[in-house]
Motif scaffolding. Structure first.
Motif, PDB file in Angstrom:
ATOM      1  N   GLU A 253     -42.209   6.090   9.793  1.00 41.39           N
ATOM      2  CA  GLU A 253     -40.835   6.717   9.474  1.00 41.39           C
ATOM      3  C   GLU A 253     -40.518   6.890   8.146  1.00 41.39           C
ATOM      4  OE1 GLU A 253     -37.243   4.795  11.020  1.00 41.39           O
ATOM      5  OE2 GLU A 253     -36.144   6.525  10.889  1.00 41.39           O
TER       6      GLU A 253
ATOM      7  N   HIS B 253     -40.265   5.319  18.892  1.00 39.76           N
ATOM      8  CA  HIS B 253     -39.616   4.932  17.809  1.00 39.76           C
ATOM      9  C   HIS B 253     -39.268   3.397  17.619  1.00 39.76           C
ATOM     10  CE1 HIS B 253     -36.637   6.152  14.313  1.00 39.76           C
ATOM     11  NE2 HIS B 253     -37.173   5.171  14.044  1.00 39.76           N
TER      12      HIS B 253
ATOM     13  N   HIS C  10     -33.070  10.688  14.727  1.00 32.14           N
ATOM     14  CA  HIS C  10     -31.751  10.635  14.697  1.00 32.14           C
ATOM     15  C   HIS C  10     -30.730  11.629  14.284  1.00 32.14           C
ATOM     16  CE1 HIS C  10     -32.225   8.445  11.160  1.00 32.14           C
ATOM     17  NE2 HIS C  10     -32.953   7.502  11.926  1.00 32.14           N
TER      18      HIS C  10
ATOM     19  N   HIS D  93     -34.635  10.808   7.715  1.00 25.62           N
ATOM     20  CA  HIS D  93     -35.721  10.286   8.352  1.00 25.62           C
ATOM     21  C   HIS D  93     -36.422  11.067   8.986  1.00 25.62           C
ATOM     22  CE1 HIS D  93     -33.972   5.812   7.755  1.00 25.62           C
ATOM     23  NE2 HIS D  93     -34.099   6.368   6.609  1.00 25.62           N
TER      24      HIS D  93
ATOM     25  N   ASP E  43     -35.614   3.306  18.527  1.00 26.88           N
ATOM     26  CA  ASP E  43     -35.511   2.907  17.183  1.00 26.88           C
ATOM     27  C   ASP E  43     -35.095   1.262  17.239  1.00 26.88           C
ATOM     28  OD1 ASP E  43     -35.250   3.113  14.310  1.00 26.88           O
ATOM     29  OD2 ASP E  43     -33.239   4.127  14.240  1.00 26.88           O
TER      30      ASP E  43
ATOM     31  N   HIS F 109     -40.636   1.825   8.400  1.00 30.54           N
ATOM     32  CA  HIS F 109     -40.357   2.611   7.233  1.00 30.54           C
ATOM     33  C   HIS F 109     -41.362   2.640   6.268  1.00 30.54           C
ATOM     34  CE1 HIS F 109     -36.092   2.903   8.787  1.00 30.54           C
ATOM     35  NE2 HIS F 109     -36.090   1.536   8.810  1.00 30.54           N
TER      36      HIS F 109
HETATM   37 MN    MN Z   1     -34.093   6.075  10.745  1.00 34.04          MN
END
Ligand code: MN
Ligand code: MN
Ligand code: MN
Length: 288
Positions: free
Chosen positions: A74, A17, A200, A85, A257, A49
């Protein structure tokens, strides 16, 4: 805080991620892959994203460095009027269902960016609409971009304050957006040959019961895994997510992330290991 939580997380060779400049990361795909190689990563997923624009460049860089790149994304999605997400891994970025969904998401994101700019002007942040239009001509404009702008203008001391004062849900410059449903998001990822991961899981403002309702709906819609270990994880959060994954019969994923300079407390590949009770999502991706 015990010693494990207080110390820097160990270096993993897998990080599933991370973000590039194609969404709200600070490194280009090429620079991100170079940084991943320097961090000792062997298997990574780039998960911007609501866009797959960075994957082609990432692929070339990953091949040059001999790193395994899993194509990812994502997606923002709506569940019970909340935003969640969903990370998709192993996707075919050119699958028509995914391309359509991403096109719609980008239109929603453009509308939202212009609405945020308007609202920020109303609350006295100065000229924002022309800046936003200019930024949009070059790529995505996320709330993180507005946060960075507010910091650069000296209106907020850091990104956290920008979200707290203006950009978070319910604040003065927040613009609501209706993403596609979680069920549709998972369906698109599957139609593109990918697996869906709830990103998450502990960051949504939900009680334990609410989170379990979310995970149940996620699984019922075809979701495959929970992100058990993230760059923000603590020993406690890993334990909680592990228990959830076991309870609901889901695989486990791990990803930092990473966004780069805007979130310097998160580093590439610095992750708690997956507990030995967990089945790694990588097992679902070894199909080719
Ligand atoms: Mn996220
Ligand atoms: Mn982000
Ligand atoms: Mn992310």
């Amino acid at each position: 805080m015990n010693d494990i939580q207080a110390s820097r997380p160990p270096a993993s060779t897998v990080d599933l991620h991370m973000h590039t400049t194609c969404s709200d990361g600070s490194l280009t795909p090429t620079k991100l892959i170079t940084a991943a190689a320097q961090a000792g990563l062997r298997t990574i997923a780039v998960t911007d994203h609501d866009t797959v624009d960075g994957l082609r460049e990432a692929r070339e860089a990953a091949d040059a460095h001999g790193i395994q790149l899993i194509p990812g994304v994502e997606l923002s999605a709506s569940w019970e009027r909340r935003t969640v997400h969903i990370v998709g891994l192993g996707i075919d970025p050119s699958a028509p269902a995914l391309e359509d969904a991403i096109g719609q998401m980008q239109a929603l994101r453009r509308e939202r960016a212009l609405a945020i700019a308007q609202r920020l002007e109303k609350v006295g942040a100065g000229e924002m609409q022309a800046w936003t239009a200019d930024q949009l001509s070059r790529g995505q404009v996320t709330r993180s971009h507005f946060a960075q702008r507010l910091v650069a203008l000296g209106l907020c001391k850091d990104g956290k304050q920008a979200f707290k004062r203006y950009l978070a849900q319910g604040k003065s410059a927040y613009a609501p957006v209706q993403w596609m449903s979680m069920e549709n998001a998972i369906g698109c990822l599957q139609a593109a040959g990918g697996v869906a991961i709830l990103a998450h899981p502990l960051t949504y403002p939900l009680t334990r019961n609410g989170r379990h309702r979310l995970i149940r709906a996620f699984k019922a819609a075809g979701g495959s895994a929970l992100e058990v270990c993230s760059g923000r994880a603590t020993a406690d959060s890993v334990q909680t997510c592990s228990a959830d994954a076991l309870q609901f019969g889901l695989h486990a994923s791990l990803g930092s992330d990473y966004h780069g300079a805007s979130q310097p407390w998160i580093q590439l590949g610095r992750l708690q290991p997956l507990p030995s009770t967990q089945q790694s999502v990588l097992g679902l991706l070894d199909r080719s």
